[in-house]
Design an enzyme around this catalytic site. Sequence first.
Site, short mmCIF file in Angstrom:
data_model
loop_
_atom_site.label_atom_id
_atom_site.label_comp_id
_atom_site.label_asym_id
_atom_site.label_seq_id
_atom_site.Cartn_x
_atom_site.Cartn_y
_atom_site.Cartn_z
N ILE A 444 5.29 0.90 -1.22
CA ILE A 444 5.89 1.34 -2.48
C ILE A 444 6.39 2.78 -2.41
O ILE A 444 7.07 3.25 -3.30
CB ILE A 444 4.88 1.14 -3.64
CG1 ILE A 444 4.39 -0.31 -3.66
CG2 ILE A 444 5.48 1.48 -4.99
CD1 ILE A 444 5.48 -1.36 -3.77
N HIS A 707 -5.85 0.57 -6.36
CA HIS A 707 -6.72 1.35 -7.25
C HIS A 707 -8.16 1.34 -6.77
O HIS A 707 -9.00 2.03 -7.33
CB HIS A 707 -6.65 0.80 -8.68
CG HIS A 707 -5.28 0.92 -9.27
ND1 HIS A 707 -4.70 2.13 -9.55
CD2 HIS A 707 -4.37 0.00 -9.61
CE1 HIS A 707 -3.49 1.94 -10.05
NE2 HIS A 707 -3.26 0.64 -10.08
N1 GLN Z 1 6.97 5.63 -5.18
C1 GLN Z 1 5.79 5.97 -5.89
C2 GLN Z 1 4.61 6.02 -4.96
O1 GLN Z 1 4.56 5.24 -4.06
C3 GLN Z 1 5.51 5.01 -7.01
C4 GLN Z 1 4.27 5.37 -7.75
C5 GLN Z 1 4.06 4.61 -9.04
O2 GLN Z 1 4.57 3.56 -9.24
N2 GLN Z 1 3.27 5.14 -9.93
O3 GLN Z 1 3.71 6.80 -5.10
ZN ZN Z 2 3.12 1.68 -9.09
#
Ligand code: GLN
Ligand code: ZN
Length: 771
Positions: A444, A707
Amino acid sequence: MTALPQGTILGYPRIGPRRELKKAVEAFWSGRSDLNTLESTAAQLRAATRERLTARGLGRADSAIPESFSFYDQVLDAAVTVGAIPARFEGLREADGSIGLPAYFTIARGEGERAPLEMTKWFDSNYHYLVPEIGPETTFSLSSDRLVQQVAEAISAGYVSRPVIVGPVTLLALAKASDAAPEGFDPLSRLDDLVPVYVDLLARLRAAGAEWVQLDEPALVSESLPASVEQLGDAAARALAVIGAAADRPSILVAAPYAALDANFAVLAAAPIEAIGIDLVRGDIPAAVDGLSGKALVGGVIDGHNIWRGDLSAAFDKLEALGALGAGQVIASTSTSLLHVPHDIADESKLDDRLVSWLAFADQKVEQVVTLARGLSEGRAAIQDALDAASAALADRGDAPGVRDGVVRSRELAEGDFSRVPYEQRESAQDEALGLPALPLTTIGSFPQTGDIRRARAQYIRGELSHDEYEEFLRREVDTVIELQENLGLDVLVHGEPERNDMVQYFAENLDGFAVTEHGWVQSYGSRATRPSILWGDVSRPAPITVGWSSYAQSKTAKHLKGMLTGPVTILAWSFVRDDQPLQATANQVALALRDEISDLEHAGIRIIQVDEPALRELLPLKKHDQAAYLEWSVASFRLATGGAAPATQVHTHLCYSEFGVVIDAIRALDADVTSIEAARSRMDVVTDIAEVGFTHGIGPGVYDIHSPRVPTTDEIESLLRRAVDEIPTRQLWVNPDCGLKTRGYEETTQSLQNIVEATRRVRAEVAVTA
Ligand code: GLN
Ligand code: ZN
């Protein structure tokens, strides 16, 4: 019964001006300090808060000061107080049945096989609360006397404070059904069993010396909960009839912040309580209803949710208008708890003086309340100077350079700016340009923000590392992250975001129109706080922001490097946003800056660009009639940001939650080529929803709950993936974690990613056979 004073606040930040609570709590968690040390630090913080509030003008012994401290979360506080904890934690009770602080933290954070309570956003704020789990098996009984002790603590220090607790309706309305509950079980059905515990609690608070208690019932304003507003109103009427009839109780203030009470105003007016707190920042002055004459109306006219000094004169007008409803008394207050704003603007030495004169943090808001209270008792003339000063600051803000920037405002938007060519055309262009395997593997964006990274950043800020040294350090960090991803065998790589302290603040620091604070921390959840930037002026991009890091990272790999931007809605949601123009106008300015950034990334050879919008859901208005307009402008701003991307450029987005419900159409309307979402915690339940709505674009349901420090096993991930493959065409599926990895350590991250790669390899083999 003593009357409430003319001014009060609904709650105050708990974390301390220098995040003292965070430090104390984390020291305890890590074993660096003991329970006594933690308790005494917390007691000192509460004492300091009472002192600060009296110094700012709230009364010492008239219940003006809210007793709103929490070690972690106010919803957990209420759940623990009434003993509503999931069965898996029952064994943690003390011998006398009470739930102590260590158990409280375990419920919040989990331990081994005991998963913590889920966390989700509190109304339309960026504060996360812990979701209680309630079923037919839940037994309600007073299980913590913490709040009672705090009242006693205040009394012994010479204060009569007003204990604050989440009320029974909101506690149940925010709860989810426990694992043991039958299908379709509604926690609200337990109301009649819960209410006697509140009666009990109120008697004890009274015995400890409380003259008033504040029950927070924000659920009563929300049209976005599973229960309807009518059901919530009925529940409140039932609960308050019992609680109000109790012989031995403090006077009751029911506070309903975050939006207008609408029909539930009449419900509270008819209830046997003594005061009603209404949000007059988000809602208008309600129409008169029966039952007000003996009650106090606590008018939330000072915005508890934003940091502007605002129009004090208009706030006083509202209080006067409230006076016309025929209530026994009108009281000046904040619209919500001040939990959402930082402590004190005086702590900011680096902000521009002119900007400072437009702002009010928690302590300044307390002073504003005190001023309005004086106006209520002595008449408008007594506070005219203060009203005029606020109006002058407001006028100054309107005229200041940067607030309205001609160049930004002259950019015209055309219809075509909001859309790209149809998805089918993009899909084939991207297939050809990118050549990705089935079930492409990606992350992500962020990789672990190690102690080394934080140290280097701190040294750079203090001037101990030069700009070049710091950049060099970051380049080595990117090298490591790229190498790791190559070794793991991921398909679409990221640079890891080591240069970003925070995904919004980083952009705020690099765009015009924002200011960044030094100590403006606001609690996000538990011991975590964020430092929202102040979006005060027109937004523009003086220079490319992310292009350097993305192209550096791309130069280190033959794989595709995914550029990483934060979307307009999220930038707004996680900043303190100007309140002098519609959010839509501000969002479009941010969108245009991002649009330029995307164009520069494309020119630098980046072919995949992710625009994160984790806050899309969070800003959704609580009232149904406001939602359509919100979804329209929020989606439009994302489309404006991404609409200039070439067909062959693959636009990704990322959202952090899995309850799509109302926003699923909006997510589709974003028209991102690939959307990654959280799914691991709900064990992929979300793929069913996605399949049902006929989502046609790329989708990456998360397979790793970031998390939690737990490393998911390969088998576990494989079964999640299989579920996804069963329900969604393989052509659409991506494989990724739930969210960014910045809060995790390298060891667990590497292992988890390894398992993800291995699980994907297994599933791919099968998909290839059956395809
Ligand atoms: N690109 C961000 C990360 O990887 C996305 C974080 C998020 O969605 N809160 O930290
Ligand atoms: Zn996220």
